[in-house]
Design an enzyme around this catalytic site. Sequence first.
Site, PDB file in Angstrom:
ATOM      1  N   ASP A  43      -7.252 -17.052  -0.769  1.00 43.93           N
ATOM      2  CA  ASP A  43      -7.219 -18.211   0.143  1.00 43.93           C
ATOM      3  C   ASP A  43      -8.352 -18.169   1.179  1.00 43.93           C
ATOM      4  O   ASP A  43      -9.070 -19.149   1.373  1.00 43.93           O
ATOM      5  CB  ASP A  43      -5.885 -18.263   0.899  1.00 43.93           C
ATOM      6  CG  ASP A  43      -4.731 -18.742   0.014  1.00 43.93           C
ATOM      7  OD1 ASP A  43      -4.984 -19.171  -1.121  1.00 43.93           O
ATOM      8  OD2 ASP A  43      -3.573 -18.682   0.478  1.00 43.93           O
ATOM      9  N   ARG A  59     -14.494   1.263  -3.457  1.00 45.26           N
ATOM     10  CA  ARG A  59     -13.783   1.723  -2.253  1.00 45.26           C
ATOM     11  C   ARG A  59     -13.158   3.099  -2.442  1.00 45.26           C
ATOM     12  O   ARG A  59     -12.533   3.370  -3.475  1.00 45.26           O
ATOM     13  CB  ARG A  59     -12.678   0.718  -1.903  1.00 45.26           C
ATOM     14  CG  ARG A  59     -11.902   1.087  -0.655  1.00 45.26           C
ATOM     15  CD  ARG A  59     -10.938  -0.015  -0.295  1.00 45.26           C
ATOM     16  NE  ARG A  59      -9.918  -0.191  -1.296  1.00 45.26           N
ATOM     17  CZ  ARG A  59      -8.787   0.504  -1.349  1.00 45.26           C
ATOM     18  NH1 ARG A  59      -8.551   1.441  -0.458  1.00 45.26           N
ATOM     19  NH2 ARG A  59      -7.904   0.257  -2.282  1.00 45.26           N
ATOM     20  N   HIS A  67      -7.202  -4.473  -8.323  1.00 44.97           N
ATOM     21  CA  HIS A  67      -6.542  -3.886  -7.158  1.00 44.97           C
ATOM     22  C   HIS A  67      -7.140  -4.333  -5.833  1.00 44.97           C
ATOM     23  O   HIS A  67      -6.408  -4.644  -4.902  1.00 44.97           O
ATOM     24  CB  HIS A  67      -6.657  -2.363  -7.289  1.00 44.97           C
ATOM     25  CG  HIS A  67      -5.957  -1.584  -6.220  1.00 44.97           C
ATOM     26  ND1 HIS A  67      -4.605  -1.710  -5.974  1.00 44.97           N
ATOM     27  CD2 HIS A  67      -6.412  -0.659  -5.336  1.00 44.97           C
ATOM     28  CE1 HIS A  67      -4.263  -0.897  -4.985  1.00 44.97           C
ATOM     29  NE2 HIS A  67      -5.343  -0.267  -4.575  1.00 44.97           N
ATOM     30  N   HIS A 118      -7.417  -0.511 -10.082  1.00 45.86           N
ATOM     31  CA  HIS A 118      -6.686   0.734  -9.853  1.00 45.86           C
ATOM     32  C   HIS A 118      -6.403   1.356 -11.210  1.00 45.86           C
ATOM     33  O   HIS A 118      -5.979   0.653 -12.132  1.00 45.86           O
ATOM     34  CB  HIS A 118      -5.380   0.458  -9.107  1.00 45.86           C
ATOM     35  CG  HIS A 118      -4.798   1.703  -8.501  1.00 45.86           C
ATOM     36  ND1 HIS A 118      -4.213   2.679  -9.261  1.00 45.86           N
ATOM     37  CD2 HIS A 118      -4.752   2.140  -7.214  1.00 45.86           C
ATOM     38  CE1 HIS A 118      -3.818   3.663  -8.458  1.00 45.86           C
ATOM     39  NE2 HIS A 118      -4.135   3.353  -7.212  1.00 45.86           N
ATOM     40  N   ALA A 140       0.868  -1.186   0.000  1.00 48.85           N
ATOM     41  CA  ALA A 140       0.000   0.000   0.000  1.00 48.85           C
ATOM     42  C   ALA A 140       0.901   1.231   0.000  1.00 48.85           C
ATOM     43  O   ALA A 140       1.608   1.475   0.970  1.00 48.85           O
ATOM     44  CB  ALA A 140      -0.898  -0.023   1.222  1.00 48.85           C
ATOM     45  N   GLN A 141       0.871   1.960  -1.086  1.00 50.02           N
ATOM     46  CA  GLN A 141       1.783   3.106  -1.190  1.00 50.02           C
ATOM     47  C   GLN A 141       1.171   4.367  -0.584  1.00 50.02           C
ATOM     48  O   GLN A 141       1.748   5.030   0.265  1.00 50.02           O
ATOM     49  CB  GLN A 141       2.093   3.385  -2.663  1.00 50.02           C
ATOM     50  CG  GLN A 141       2.906   2.329  -3.349  1.00 50.02           C
ATOM     51  CD  GLN A 141       3.151   2.682  -4.822  1.00 50.02           C
ATOM     52  OE1 GLN A 141       2.639   3.666  -5.347  1.00 50.02           O
ATOM     53  NE2 GLN A 141       3.949   1.861  -5.481  1.00 50.02           N
ATOM     54  N   GLU A 169      -9.218  -7.171   3.915  1.00 45.57           N
ATOM     55  CA  GLU A 169      -9.763  -7.284   2.559  1.00 45.57           C
ATOM     56  C   GLU A 169     -10.609  -8.537   2.355  1.00 45.57           C
ATOM     57  O   GLU A 169     -11.529  -8.547   1.535  1.00 45.57           O
ATOM     58  CB  GLU A 169      -8.627  -7.232   1.532  1.00 45.57           C
ATOM     59  CG  GLU A 169      -9.161  -7.107   0.107  1.00 45.57           C
ATOM     60  CD  GLU A 169      -8.078  -6.881  -0.931  1.00 45.57           C
ATOM     61  OE1 GLU A 169      -6.927  -6.589  -0.554  1.00 45.57           O
ATOM     62  OE2 GLU A 169      -8.388  -6.990  -2.123  1.00 45.57           O
ATOM     63  N   ARG A 173     -12.231   6.293  -8.166  1.00 49.55           N
ATOM     64  CA  ARG A 173     -11.424   5.325  -8.906  1.00 49.55           C
ATOM     65  C   ARG A 173     -12.149   4.610 -10.035  1.00 49.55           C
ATOM     66  O   ARG A 173     -11.592   4.357 -11.083  1.00 49.55           O
ATOM     67  CB  ARG A 173     -10.978   4.260  -7.932  1.00 49.55           C
ATOM     68  CG  ARG A 173      -9.542   4.345  -7.709  1.00 49.55           C
ATOM     69  CD  ARG A 173      -9.123   3.337  -6.731  1.00 49.55           C
ATOM     70  NE  ARG A 173      -8.129   4.018  -5.946  1.00 49.55           N
ATOM     71  CZ  ARG A 173      -7.516   3.480  -4.933  1.00 49.55           C
ATOM     72  NH1 ARG A 173      -7.803   2.265  -4.565  1.00 49.55           N
ATOM     73  NH2 ARG A 173      -6.613   4.156  -4.294  1.00 49.55           N
ATOM     74  N   GLU A 202      -6.367  12.381  -2.113  1.00 46.95           N
ATOM     75  CA  GLU A 202      -6.516  11.356  -3.152  1.00 46.95           C
ATOM     76  C   GLU A 202      -7.913  11.450  -3.738  1.00 46.95           C
ATOM     77  O   GLU A 202      -8.761  12.201  -3.239  1.00 46.95           O
ATOM     78  CB  GLU A 202      -6.241   9.964  -2.566  1.00 46.95           C
ATOM     79  CG  GLU A 202      -4.778   9.776  -2.211  1.00 46.95           C
ATOM     80  CD  GLU A 202      -4.441   8.363  -1.764  1.00 46.95           C
ATOM     81  OE1 GLU A 202      -5.249   7.451  -1.968  1.00 46.95           O
ATOM     82  OE2 GLU A 202      -3.358   8.189  -1.199  1.00 46.95           O
TER      83      GLU A 202
HETATM   84  C1  SIN Z   1      -2.706   4.081  -3.930  1.00 49.37           C
HETATM   85  O1  SIN Z   1      -1.706   4.494  -3.380  1.00 49.37           O
HETATM   86  O2  SIN Z   1      -3.183   4.605  -4.935  1.00 49.37           O
HETATM   87  C2  SIN Z   1      -3.389   2.878  -3.362  1.00 49.37           C
HETATM   88  C3  SIN Z   1      -4.037   3.236  -2.102  1.00 49.37           C
HETATM   89  C4  SIN Z   1      -5.337   2.535  -1.966  1.00 49.37           C
HETATM   90  O3  SIN Z   1      -5.612   1.591  -2.701  1.00 49.37           O
HETATM   91  O4  SIN Z   1      -6.131   2.948  -1.141  1.00 49.37           O
END
Ligand code: SIN
Length: 523
Positions: free
Chosen positions: A225, A387, A352, A246, A49-50, A376, A293, A118
């Site tokens: 899994d 999301r 994603h 994503h 997760a960036q 998740e 998104r 974001e």
């Molecule tokens: C992202 O850094 O774009 C991913 C973060 C996320 O999926 O909430």
Amino acid sequence: MRAVSADVLVIGAGIAGLSCALALARDRGRRVVVITREEDPEESTTRYAQGGIAALGPEDSAELFVEDILRAGAGLSLRRAAEIVATEGPKLIRELLMEQARVPFDRTPEGDLHYTREGAHSLPRVLHVGDRTGAAIAQALHALLKGFPNVELVTRATAVDLITFPHHARDPLTVYDPITCHGAYVLKQETGQVYTYLAGATVLATGGLGRIYRYTTNPPGARGDGLAMAHRAGARVINAEYIQFHPTTLAVPEGENFLISEAVRGEGGRLLTPDGRHFMEEYAPKWGDLAPRDVVARAIHRELTLHGYPYVLLDVSGIKDFERRFPTIYAKCREVGIDVPRVPIPVVPAAHYSCGGVWTDEWGRTTIRNLYAVGEVACTGLHGANRLASTSLLEGLVFGARAGRDIAKTNPKPVREDQVPPWEYPTDGAPADPALIHRDWRSIQYTMWYYVGLSRDAHRLSRAIRDLRHLWEDIVDFYRRARLTDELLGLRNGVQAALVVAEAAWHNRTSRGVHLREDAPTR
Ligand code: SIN
């Protein structure tokens, strides 16, 4: 006999599993076992997760955050789940992540926390550690967990199946009781032996299933899994058709599956076609590049299919100090020969996040007694049909802790070893042929990518279901004959998770959020 008994078994060691384990660990008399199939305990989807973790920014309020979650969720997010994360999340971030685990969130030159923005957030509210937020959190939580000797972390241990009564009970009269989970059969990868892990409460924290798609931002462990195990055990699974794509992953062969964080657009990155046209204003005049998104991913998908572009471009030339703000992305782009920030980054959408999953209530409880699901793998209702960015770490943190609190209160005890039969080996035959495993995975991934991808219709979906059912039969047969390995278990789970998603997409004839049915109306 190969049996282990604990008060709580946590399957998965990302943020959700660790948040749960830490909530329980403070009672030193309680024995908690955390298992992960990885060799490196910090390896999980959390690590990748960036962007960051949503909190409340300076001008913010829980009410505004809730409204953003609900709007992104396209009318399918559960308000109560959104209120829980918006009110409990900021406190947990402060107390657990900042004060106890000492996660070094980025700060402004004045020393205040730096909040980024974001897509679909009304204002900046996302805390981050450069562009490696998940990795920093995973590292800090694992370090914190080491201080609790009553928590055992077992690596290279893959859950095979949940132990449930009446299914695995020696006593036939349990058939009259509600289905109850008593732990899991677990494969130790070094020896190939299957152990019986008995537990009063079992927590699924296994992450997502992005690997069932040909292109994904997810690491190899995201094979579905937990979803597959819960489904086999009879737990209720909901909203599985809502797979979030994503919008921006690196579109060069050497950079496959590499995420380009949404925070890049939050800091001023702009999408353009290869011939230089800014296109997001045409699709979302109000939000432009920072639209939700699903809107951005679909806009890119449309540009690619309409004009035959192999990718679109992300122009980052306007971002001040790109290298310092996004060191991981900077290094990766340079490694594959893209001279950022001068040269734009070629990007395409990729699978994603699974917005649906194993149904849970607000304490992480599933429809199976003493089985919890967090992160998740679970569906709390928070994400609805799409999301909101940077709410996945937050959901794992909040609902992991809630599940821990609920288990601490109810304190279920493990059954005795003699009440459960040991694992019956399907066979002691030859190990599974890696070529077959690879080939079957490719079939699953291409089927899902082309028929259950960003845009769907009845024809493609029925084709996918037919192909996947066929494959499932072959794989189950293969599973019964070959020696058990982690790879074989992953394949069996992957095909089952793919079928669950494809069937859910087939049944839902309304387009909403990330589930676009070309042959059905939009809500
Ligand atoms: C992202 O850094 O774009 C991913 C973060 C996320 O999926 O909430």
